[in-house]
Write a protein that holds these residues in place. Structure first.
Motif, PDB file in Angstrom:
ATOM      1  N   LEU A  54      -5.254 -11.838   2.245  1.00 11.66           N
ATOM      2  CA  LEU A  54      -5.489 -10.189   2.178  1.00 11.66           C
ATOM      3  C   LEU A  54      -5.793  -9.403   3.074  1.00 11.66           C
ATOM      4  O   LEU A  54      -5.557  -8.232   3.407  1.00 11.66           O
ATOM      5  CB  LEU A  54      -6.654 -10.127   0.726  1.00 11.66           C
ATOM      6  N   GLU A  55      -6.653  -9.991   4.017  1.00  9.95           N
ATOM      7  CA  GLU A  55      -7.301  -9.432   5.077  1.00  9.95           C
ATOM      8  C   GLU A  55      -6.229  -9.022   6.122  1.00  9.95           C
ATOM      9  O   GLU A  55      -6.105  -8.045   6.760  1.00  9.95           O
ATOM     10  CB  GLU A  55      -8.356 -10.398   5.854  1.00  9.95           C
ATOM     11  N   SER A  56      -5.265  -9.989   6.241  1.00 11.40           N
ATOM     12  CA  SER A  56      -4.219  -9.828   7.192  1.00 11.40           C
ATOM     13  C   SER A  56      -3.263  -8.965   6.708  1.00 11.40           C
ATOM     14  O   SER A  56      -2.919  -8.030   7.317  1.00 11.40           O
ATOM     15  CB  SER A  56      -3.373 -11.168   7.360  1.00 11.40           C
ATOM     16  N   TYR A  57      -3.043  -8.811   5.348  1.00 12.74           N
ATOM     17  CA  TYR A  57      -2.128  -7.874   4.875  1.00 12.74           C
ATOM     18  C   TYR A  57      -2.704  -6.518   4.801  1.00 12.74           C
ATOM     19  O   TYR A  57      -2.015  -5.331   5.205  1.00 12.74           O
ATOM     20  CB  TYR A  57      -1.749  -8.277   3.349  1.00 12.74           C
ATOM     21  N   SER A  58      -4.019  -6.400   4.722  1.00 12.47           N
ATOM     22  CA  SER A  58      -4.712  -4.989   4.576  1.00 12.47           C
ATOM     23  C   SER A  58      -4.558  -4.476   5.939  1.00 12.47           C
ATOM     24  O   SER A  58      -4.166  -3.258   6.294  1.00 12.47           O
ATOM     25  CB  SER A  58      -5.992  -5.333   4.339  1.00 12.47           C
ATOM     26  N   ARG A  59      -4.719  -5.370   7.211  1.00 14.25           N
ATOM     27  CA  ARG A  59      -4.719  -4.880   8.321  1.00 14.25           C
ATOM     28  C   ARG A  59      -3.185  -4.298   8.806  1.00 14.25           C
ATOM     29  O   ARG A  59      -3.071  -3.484   9.466  1.00 14.25           O
ATOM     30  CB  ARG A  59      -5.065  -6.137   9.460  1.00 14.25           C
ATOM     31  N   ILE A  60      -2.233  -5.160   8.535  1.00 17.43           N
ATOM     32  CA  ILE A  60      -0.734  -4.941   8.601  1.00 17.43           C
ATOM     33  C   ILE A  60      -0.496  -3.409   8.011  1.00 17.43           C
ATOM     34  O   ILE A  60       0.101  -2.582   8.611  1.00 17.43           O
ATOM     35  CB  ILE A  60       0.095  -5.985   8.117  1.00 17.43           C
ATOM     36  N   MET A  61      -0.786  -3.387   6.535  1.00 17.39           N
ATOM     37  CA  MET A  61      -0.547  -2.043   5.852  1.00 17.39           C
ATOM     38  C   MET A  61      -1.435  -0.746   6.547  1.00 17.39           C
ATOM     39  O   MET A  61      -0.728   0.251   6.551  1.00 17.39           O
ATOM     40  CB  MET A  61      -1.097  -2.326   4.479  1.00 17.39           C
ATOM     41  N   ARG A  62      -2.296  -1.166   6.947  1.00 16.07           N
ATOM     42  CA  ARG A  62      -3.286   0.118   7.569  1.00 16.07           C
ATOM     43  C   ARG A  62      -2.354   0.343   8.719  1.00 16.07           C
ATOM     44  O   ARG A  62      -2.187   1.820   9.196  1.00 16.07           O
ATOM     45  CB  ARG A  62      -4.685  -0.325   7.805  1.00 16.07           C
ATOM     46  N   HIS A  63      -1.897  -0.537   9.661  1.00 14.38           N
ATOM     47  CA  HIS A  63      -1.295  -0.244  10.975  1.00 14.38           C
ATOM     48  C   HIS A  63       0.055   0.532  10.465  1.00 14.38           C
ATOM     49  O   HIS A  63       0.391   1.620  11.051  1.00 14.38           O
ATOM     50  CB  HIS A  63      -0.911  -1.437  11.571  1.00 14.38           C
ATOM     51  N   ILE A  64       0.767   0.243   9.514  1.00 12.18           N
ATOM     52  CA  ILE A  64       1.974   0.587   8.984  1.00 12.18           C
ATOM     53  C   ILE A  64       1.721   2.211   8.802  1.00 12.18           C
ATOM     54  O   ILE A  64       2.476   3.053   8.980  1.00 12.18           O
ATOM     55  CB  ILE A  64       2.830  -0.183   7.993  1.00 12.18           C
ATOM     56  N   ALA A  65       0.783   2.363   7.833  1.00 17.99           N
ATOM     57  CA  ALA A  65       0.467   3.460   7.208  1.00 17.99           C
ATOM     58  C   ALA A  65       0.047   4.702   8.239  1.00 17.99           C
ATOM     59  O   ALA A  65      -0.044   5.911   7.947  1.00 17.99           O
ATOM     60  CB  ALA A  65      -0.790   3.415   6.172  1.00 17.99           C
TER      61      ALA A  65
END
Length: 92
Positions: A54-65
Motif C-alpha cells: 500500500l505504501e508503494s502504491y500510494s507513492r506511485i499514485m501520488r507521483h502519477i497524480a
C-alpha cells in the motif's frame, strides 16, 4: 543599524541558514485526486494487500497524480509508458 544587518534581512545568513526564505509547502494534488487515491488504497487493503504494498502504491499514485489527471486512462498510460523505470513497475 548598519546597512548590512541581519535585522534588516541583508547580508550573510547566520550559521545553518541558506540566506533565503523557505518555499511554501507543496500541494501535490487537488483534494479530489487525493480522495481517489485514498479510496483506491482502501480498496486494496480490503483485498488483503500488505502495508508495504500500500505504501508503494500510494507513492506511485501520488507521483502519477502530480504529472497527469488520474481520471484520464489514456493520459496515465502515456505517462507510465514514457517513464524510465524498471520492468517490475510497468505492470502497475
Amino acid at each position: 543599524m548598519s546597512e548590512w544587518s541581519k535585522e534588516a534581512g541583508l547580508g550573510p545568513a547566520g550559521v545553518g541558514l541558506r540566506g533565503f526564505e523557505p518555499r511554501p509547502p507543496h500541494l501535490w494534488t487537488d483534494p479530489l485526486q487525493s480522495e481517489r487515491i485514498v479510496n483506491f488504497l482502501i480498496f486494496l487493503r480490503s483485498k488483503g494487500y500488505r502495508d508495504s504494498t500500500l505504501e508503494s502504491y500510494s507513492r506511485i499514485m501520488r507521483h502519477i497524480a502530480k504529472h497527469c489527471d488520474l481520471d484520464d486512462p489514456g493520459e496515465v498510460k502515456r505517462f507510465i509508458a514514457g517513464k524510465r523505470i524498471g520492468l517490475t513497475l510497468k505492470p502497475f
